[in-house]
Design an enzyme around this catalytic site. Sequence first.
Site, PDB file in Angstrom:
ATOM      1  N   ALA A  16      33.882 -55.942 -11.077  1.00 60.82           N
ATOM      2  CA  ALA A  16      35.132 -54.060 -10.815  1.00 60.82           C
ATOM      3  C   ALA A  16      35.868 -54.819  -9.429  1.00 60.82           C
ATOM      4  O   ALA A  16      35.260 -55.437  -8.546  1.00 60.82           O
ATOM      5  CB  ALA A  16      34.186 -53.801 -10.322  1.00 60.82           C
TER       6      ALA A  16
ATOM      7  N   GLY B 118      30.657 -57.677 -12.593  1.00 55.63           N
ATOM      8  CA  GLY B 118      31.877 -57.513 -13.809  1.00 55.63           C
ATOM      9  C   GLY B 118      32.531 -58.446 -14.255  1.00 55.63           C
ATOM     10  O   GLY B 118      32.387 -58.926 -15.538  1.00 55.63           O
TER      11      GLY B 118
ATOM     12  N   GLU C  20      30.072 -60.389 -16.125  1.00 56.84           N
ATOM     13  CA  GLU C  20      29.643 -59.152 -17.154  1.00 56.84           C
ATOM     14  C   GLU C  20      30.447 -59.825 -18.663  1.00 56.84           C
ATOM     15  O   GLU C  20      30.279 -59.627 -19.398  1.00 56.84           O
ATOM     16  CB  GLU C  20      29.188 -57.786 -17.240  1.00 56.84           C
ATOM     17  CG  GLU C  20      28.242 -57.471 -15.893  1.00 56.84           C
ATOM     18  CD  GLU C  20      28.488 -56.337 -15.805  1.00 56.84           C
ATOM     19  OE1 GLU C  20      29.460 -55.513 -15.036  1.00 56.84           O
ATOM     20  OE2 GLU C  20      27.390 -55.422 -16.118  1.00 56.84           O
TER      21      GLU C  20
ATOM     22  N   GLU D 240      25.621 -57.465  -7.016  1.00 57.44           N
ATOM     23  CA  GLU D 240      25.893 -55.436  -7.484  1.00 57.44           C
ATOM     24  C   GLU D 240      24.472 -55.003  -6.317  1.00 57.44           C
ATOM     25  O   GLU D 240      25.280 -53.722  -5.521  1.00 57.44           O
ATOM     26  CB  GLU D 240      26.134 -54.975  -8.539  1.00 57.44           C
ATOM     27  CG  GLU D 240      27.314 -54.708  -9.367  1.00 57.44           C
ATOM     28  CD  GLU D 240      26.421 -56.445 -10.479  1.00 57.44           C
ATOM     29  OE1 GLU D 240      26.129 -57.548 -10.056  1.00 57.44           O
ATOM     30  OE2 GLU D 240      28.539 -56.329 -11.440  1.00 57.44           O
TER      31      GLU D 240
ATOM     32  N   MET E 144      21.631 -73.086  24.587  1.00 57.26           N
ATOM     33  CA  MET E 144      22.901 -72.524  23.258  1.00 57.26           C
ATOM     34  C   MET E 144      24.041 -73.244  23.781  1.00 57.26           C
ATOM     35  O   MET E 144      24.508 -73.508  21.982  1.00 57.26           O
ATOM     36  CB  MET E 144      23.718 -71.741  24.656  1.00 57.26           C
ATOM     37  CG  MET E 144      24.987 -70.740  23.651  1.00 57.26           C
ATOM     38  SD  MET E 144      24.005 -69.625  22.466  1.00 57.26           S
ATOM     39  CE  MET E 144      23.919 -68.455  23.250  1.00 57.26           C
TER      40      MET E 144
ATOM     41  N   GLU F  51      24.081 -68.064  33.686  1.00 56.31           N
ATOM     42  CA  GLU F  51      24.768 -66.625  33.843  1.00 56.31           C
ATOM     43  C   GLU F  51      25.147 -66.980  35.666  1.00 56.31           C
ATOM     44  O   GLU F  51      25.143 -65.508  35.407  1.00 56.31           O
ATOM     45  CB  GLU F  51      24.170 -65.205  33.370  1.00 56.31           C
ATOM     46  CG  GLU F  51      24.861 -65.302  32.224  1.00 56.31           C
ATOM     47  CD  GLU F  51      25.864 -65.200  30.949  1.00 56.31           C
ATOM     48  OE1 GLU F  51      26.476 -66.088  30.957  1.00 56.31           O
ATOM     49  OE2 GLU F  51      26.067 -63.856  31.225  1.00 56.31           O
TER      50      GLU F  51
ATOM     51  N   LYS G 167      29.620 -70.552  37.142  1.00 57.11           N
ATOM     52  CA  LYS G 167      30.539 -70.603  36.165  1.00 57.11           C
ATOM     53  C   LYS G 167      31.907 -70.888  36.760  1.00 57.11           C
ATOM     54  O   LYS G 167      32.720 -71.009  35.584  1.00 57.11           O
ATOM     55  CB  LYS G 167      30.871 -69.512  35.795  1.00 57.11           C
ATOM     56  CG  LYS G 167      29.249 -68.451  33.999  1.00 57.11           C
ATOM     57  CD  LYS G 167      29.960 -68.011  32.638  1.00 57.11           C
ATOM     58  CE  LYS G 167      28.462 -68.218  32.471  1.00 57.11           C
ATOM     59  NZ  LYS G 167      27.906 -68.484  31.470  1.00 57.11           N
TER      60      LYS G 167
ATOM     61  N   ASN H   5      21.575 -66.405  20.142  1.00 60.81           N
ATOM     62  CA  ASN H   5      20.026 -67.352  19.830  1.00 60.81           C
ATOM     63  C   ASN H   5      19.402 -67.569  18.853  1.00 60.81           C
ATOM     64  O   ASN H   5      19.721 -66.361  18.435  1.00 60.81           O
ATOM     65  CB  ASN H   5      19.649 -67.326  21.310  1.00 60.81           C
ATOM     66  CG  ASN H   5      18.824 -68.896  21.746  1.00 60.81           C
ATOM     67  OD1 ASN H   5      19.803 -70.145  20.589  1.00 60.81           O
ATOM     68  ND2 ASN H   5      18.301 -68.625  22.519  1.00 60.81           N
TER      69      ASN H   5
END
Length: 709
Positions: free
Chosen positions: A64, A103, A106, A126, A304, A382, A387, A433
Site C-alpha cells: 500500500a 499489500g 497480498e 505491516e 572503535m 579523546e 587528536k 560501539n
Amino acid sequence: MSMAGVTTSVENNILIARIENPPVNALSHTVRGGLIAAVDQLNSDETLDAMVLAGTARGFSAGADVTEFGAAMKAPKLGEVVARLENSEKPVVAAIHGFALGGGLEVALSCHYRIADSDAKLGLPEVTLGILPGAGGCVRLPRLIGAEAALAMITSGRPIAAKAALQSGLVDRLADENVDEVARGFAADLVESNAGVRRICDIDPTPVVPEILAQERKRLTRRYPGQIAPQMAVDLVEMVLTEPFETAIAKEAETCKALVGSDQSRALRYLFAAERLAQKPEGIAPDTIQRSIRRVGIIGPGTMGCGIAIASLDAGFDVILVGRSQDALQKAEAAIDKTYGGAVKRGKLTEDAVAARKRNLTFAPDLSTLKTADLVIETISEDPQAKKDVIGAIDALVRADTIIASNTSFLDVEWLADCTSRPENFVGMHFFNPANLMKLVENIRTARAAPDVLATITGFARKLGKLPVMVGRSEGFVANRMLSKRTREALFLLQDGATPQQVDRVLTEFGFPIGPFALADMAGLDVLAATREARYAGMAERERACDIIETLVAEGRLGRKTGAGYYRYGDDGKPTPDPEFASLLAAHRARIGATSREISDDEVRERCLFAMINEGAKILEEGGATRASDIDVIWARGMGFPAWRGGPMHYADTVGLADVLAALEKYAGLVGEDFFAPAQLIKTRVVKGEGLTSQAPAAQRNTKRDELV
Ligand code: T1G
C-alpha cells in the site's frame, strides 16, 4: 494498452500486466484501478487465456502507498482489487522479482500461482508500521503455508528469501533468471493442460493446537513489550482458522483499519518517513555528486577503529589500519580475526569470504601509507592535543581532495577543522560501539564542509549498511548529549530516594530494552567515571556532588565485569538488588545531607524523559540538529527509545507539549533551575499551539481519518 500505474501487452494469448509506479510500485489509486482494468480485460477478451502479473524495475510491489494513509482510500480499495484477481475465471500467475511486500504480497496471494526470482524477498512488514495486513494477508497466508509459518512472517515483519518461500509453499517455482519469461511459460503450460484457476480461498485452513497460540502470545509479550499489533496478529490468525473466508476477510480489514488510527501506528509511520528524510540532509541537493571512495584509512586500532575497519571491509572497501606500534596492530588483527572467526562459526561468513576481506586490509605502523586513501577516519583517544597533532599530520600527507573525518564523541569539530588546511574536506563521523554492529552514525556537519563532502559521507555510511543522521556542532552531539541528561536525572533520583531497580523498571516498562543502571553496569563504571571526569569543568555543583559512580569505582565495583556495580551479578550474569549498594547509597545520602523520600514511578519517568526532551529542544534551537525528526530517528533507531512511541520529540507531542512544559517548570522548582529550565523553543511552540515535530496545530495533527483496505 496502457493505463497509468499498470501497463498491459499480449503475447500468444497471454495478457502481460505490469505494475509501473516507481520507485517501489506502491499500490496507489492508479495502480489499483489499473489492476482492476487488467482483470476485466483478461475476462472479457475471449482471445486471452491467462494473465501474468509482473512488476518493473526494482521489484514487484512494496505494498500500500504509505503516502495515502492520511486520507480515506479512494475506490477501488485494495480489498476489492485482490478479490477481483482471485475471482478471475482465467488463471493469473504472479511473476515476482525484487520484493513483494505488504499489500504487494497480498496481491500475489490473490493470484492463482506464484513464480519468484531466486533473489526475491517476500514479506508482510505491516507490523513495523504498527498495523497488520489488511487485504487478505492474514487470511490467505495461513491457508497456504499453515498458521505457524504465517504467524512468524506476520508478527516479525521480516521478509523471507525466495528459497524459503518455495519450501513453505508460498511460491510454486523459482526462476534463476528472467522470472517474467518463466512465468509466461508456466502460464502457457497451465493453458495447455487446462489446469484452470486455483484459489487460496478454497483451501480449508489446518487447525493449530491452542497451546501453540498461547506460547506465541507469551513470546510476543516478551519480544515486543507494549506493542499491540503483534498480539492482535495472533487473535486474527486464531479467528481466521475458524471463521468462514468472507467473514475472516471482513474482520481482518476492520482490525487493520482500527490499527491505522492507533497512536502506535502513527508513531511508527512517522518514523518510517523520518528515517528516509534523515537520508536527505537539509541544504544538500539530492543530485549532489558524491566523491569516489575506494580506500579508507583508519587511524587508531582500538575497539572503535577495528569496528569501523570490519564494517568497511564487509562493504567491500580497501582498508588501511594505522597504529603506533606493532603490538597495537597485532592486537587489532587478533580482535578482527576473533570477530570474523565468530561469523564463520555461526555460518554467517565462509572462510573464503573472510580471506577475501583480509586481502583488502593493510596494517600500517605509520601514516605514510595513507597517501592513497580517499577517506581517513581518525579514531584515537579523546585527548584534544593528540587528536590535533594526528589530524594535522594526516592533513599534511594526504591528497588535497581526501576527506578527513574525526570519530570524536565530544570535542569541538570546528576547532579540529582548524587544525587542517582543508576545513571544506573535514567532518565528524561519530560511530557507536561496537561499530561493526551498531547501525547509527552521527555525521557531523562542520560549518565550512563542502556539500559534496557531506553527501559523500552520507553515501559512505549507507554503503556500510548504517543509518547516518546529519547533526551539527554541539557538545556530545545528539545521542550522548541527551543521554547524559537522562543519566544525570537517574543519579539524582537515587539521591532523592529511588533505587536502581525502580528507575530501570520504569524505563523498561516504558519500552527501553534496558534501564540506565543495568546499562551502566554493562558499559563499565570506570569508563563512565572517566567520561564524568572529562565533563567535570562544565558541571553544576549538584552534579559534582553526585559522585555515586566514583564511590562505586573506589570500592572496586566496576559493574558486570567485577560482579558488582549498581547491582550484584551471580554466575547466571543476571542483575540482582544488592544490600551493599543500598548501604553505600545511604552513606552517600547522609554525606551530602540529602533527604530520602518516596518517589513515584511517574516522577521517575518524567524526570528521565523530560530532561532528555528539554535537551533535544535546546539542541534544535542551537542548530545541533536541523529537524526534530532527525533526533527521533537517532533515539528510536539507535538508542533504544521505543519506536512505537516515535522517539522523544514525537513522544513530547503525544503527551502534549504544554503538559511537558508544565512538568519542566515543576521540576525546575523541585530539582533546580540549572537542570529543568525549559528550552525557549518549547515555550515558543506552546504559545503558538505547536508541537516539536510539526508546525501544525496539535488539533489538526491528531485527526483520525485513516482508511486502508
Ligand atoms: N509506499 C509509498 N512509498 C514508499 C513505500 C510505500 N509502501 N515504500 C517505500 N516507499 C518510498 C520511500 O519513502 C522512498 O521514498 C522510496 O520509496 C525508496 O524507498 C493493505 C496496509 C521497498 C524494501 O512497509 O520496506 O501494504 O524517500 O529508501 O532502501 O496490508 O522501501 O525516495 O522519497 O526505503 O531500497 C507495507 C516499505 C505497506 C514496505 C525499498 N509495505 N518499504 O527499500 O528504498 S502497508 C512496507 C520498504 C500495506 C496492506 C498494507 C522499502 C523497500 P523517497 P527506500 P530501499
